[in-house]
Write a protein that holds these residues in place. Sequence first.
Motif, PDB file in Angstrom:
ATOM      1  N   GLY A 143       6.527  -5.671  11.182  1.00 28.76           N
ATOM      2  CA  GLY A 143       5.799  -5.985  12.409  1.00 28.76           C
ATOM      3  C   GLY A 143       6.471  -5.519  13.683  1.00 28.76           C
ATOM      4  O   GLY A 143       5.849  -5.554  14.749  1.00 28.76           O
ATOM      5  N   ILE A 144       7.727  -5.079  13.601  1.00 29.80           N
ATOM      6  CA  ILE A 144       8.441  -4.638  14.792  1.00 29.80           C
ATOM      7  C   ILE A 144       8.093  -3.180  15.089  1.00 29.80           C
ATOM      8  O   ILE A 144       8.155  -2.312  14.206  1.00 29.80           O
ATOM      9  N   ARG A 145       7.736  -2.896  16.326  1.00 33.28           N
ATOM     10  CA  ARG A 145       7.500  -1.516  16.769  1.00 33.28           C
ATOM     11  C   ARG A 145       8.853  -0.918  17.143  1.00 33.28           C
ATOM     12  O   ARG A 145       9.424  -1.274  18.171  1.00 33.28           O
ATOM     13  N   LEU A 146       9.349  -0.034  16.303  1.00 34.41           N
ATOM     14  CA  LEU A 146      10.704   0.483  16.465  1.00 34.41           C
ATOM     15  C   LEU A 146      10.746   1.967  16.117  1.00 34.41           C
ATOM     16  O   LEU A 146       9.769   2.525  15.612  1.00 34.41           O
ATOM     17  N   PRO A 147      11.867   2.648  16.371  1.00 34.40           N
ATOM     18  CA  PRO A 147      11.979   4.063  15.991  1.00 34.40           C
ATOM     19  C   PRO A 147      11.960   4.231  14.479  1.00 34.40           C
ATOM     20  O   PRO A 147      12.423   3.361  13.733  1.00 34.40           O
TER      21      PRO A 147
END
Length: 459
Positions: free
Chosen positions: A100-104
Motif C-alpha cells: 500500500g505504500i507509494r514508493l520507488p
Amino acid sequence: MAFTRRQIIAGLAGLGGAGVAGLGAGGVRYWLGRPENLTTHDYELIAAPLDLELMPGHLTPAWAYGGQAPGVELRCRQGERLRVRFINKLEVPTTIHWHGIRLPLAMDGVPYVSQLPVLPGEYFDYDFITPDAGSFWYHPHTASSEQLGRGLVGALIVEEREPSGFRHERTLSLKSWHVDQQGAFTDFSVPREAARGGTPGRLSTINGAHAPILELPAGQVVRLRVLNLDNTLTYRLNLPGAQARIYALDGNPVEPRPLGKEYWLGPGMRIELGLQVPMAGTELSLRNGPLRLATLRAVASPEALAEWPPALPANPIAEPDLTAAETLSFNFEWVGAVSVGLAQGAAHSFWQINGQAWDSNDKGCADKPIASLQLGKSYIFELRNLSQYQHPIHLHGMTFKVLASNRKPVIPYFTDTYLLGKNERARVALVADNPGVWMFHCHVIDHMETGLMASIEVA
C-alpha cells in the motif's frame, strides 16, 4: 533524545501487536528515537524462526519479524523517511514488500523485479518516504504461501502529520493459521483449493491470539485499525450492537459513515473504525459473520466522554482526469482443471489475467507486462471477474480510485486493493504517476501463485 541500537531493538521487540491504546497524539513512543552514530538506517528488522504456542500445550515452528508473529508493528509519521535494515536469519531467501505504500520501485521488495532476494545471513536496506497516512502492512514476495503462512506479516502504521482527534487506538491484525490440533503446520496451498476459493487456515487469531478479550476505555471513541493479513480468508466483519463508523479504507480516509450490518474485508485489505465504547462492564463481539473473533470489553476510564472525531485529512493522491482517461480492460478468469502428473518443480496454473498466467518459476515473467502506461496520464481500468470466486485485486506502487460496480453502489474512494466479487465488473481510475514495473495481482496468495498475477509498466 538519543538512543543506542540496543535500546532501539529492545523497544521494537517490546512493542506489542496490540497497538498503542492510551497514547495520545502527544504521547512518547520511545522506540521512534533515532540511534546514536548510525547513519545507514534507523531500525533493524530481523526475520528468524520462532516457536509459538498457537494450540495450547503445543509449539508451532513459525517465522517471525522482530521476535513475534504477526511481526512487530512499525510506526512513522506521514512525510518521514523510513529506513529499515532488514536482516534475514531464516534458512531461505526472502524480501519485504510494503503493501500500500507509494514508493520507488527499488524499495518494493519483489524479487527479480525490484531487487534480488535477500539470502540467508544477508541484509537489505529499505529507504523511502511515506507520503500517505494510514494503516499499511509488510510481508515477503517470495514463496508467499509458506512465508506469509508461517507468520511473516506485520503492520506498518503511518500517523497523520497533525493530531487525528483520536486519543486511543488499537491495531487488530487478523490471521488464520494452517495448523492441526498439535500445532503442526498443514499445507499452505492445496491445488484443489487453489483452483477454487483458496486454501483456508483453521485457527483464527487477532494479534496472534485466538478469540482474545480486548479491554477498551468506556466512553471513549477508539480508533480500531483492522488489518486482514490472511493468506486466503475474506472476513465479513461486524460488531452487533456497537456504535461504529468507518473512517478509512485501505489506508485512505473516507467521509465517516456507519459500519452498517457488515463489511467484507479481503486479504490485504484494511479498515479503520471509530468505535464509541459503551459503559464500563459492557462487552461487544467483533465477528466474522456469525463467528466471534474477539470480545471487546469496556473498562472504567477517568476521562471525560469523547465526541466523534472529524474526518481524517485526505492523502495527497492525484485525482484522475476521467474526461481524458484511456480505458483498459482486465479479465480475471479460471482456466483449467486441477493438474495431475506435473513435472518436478513445475507450477500449477489455474488462473490468468487477459489470457496470461503468471509463472512463479520464470524470473523474467515481469519482462512481459500486461499493459504499458504513459507516465502522468490518467487511466480507467475495467476489472471483470469471470469466475465464481472473490479476488482482492492489489496494485503495487500506485493508488487507484474505485468509481463503480455492477453489483453494489459505490461511494468513490481511493485504495490499493479492491475486493472483486463473483462475476463482478468494476471500474477504477488512476494517474500513472510512479515509473517502474509494478505487480498487479490477486491477494488470495495461492491464486497469485497459480497464475493470477501480472506486471504493469509505467514509463
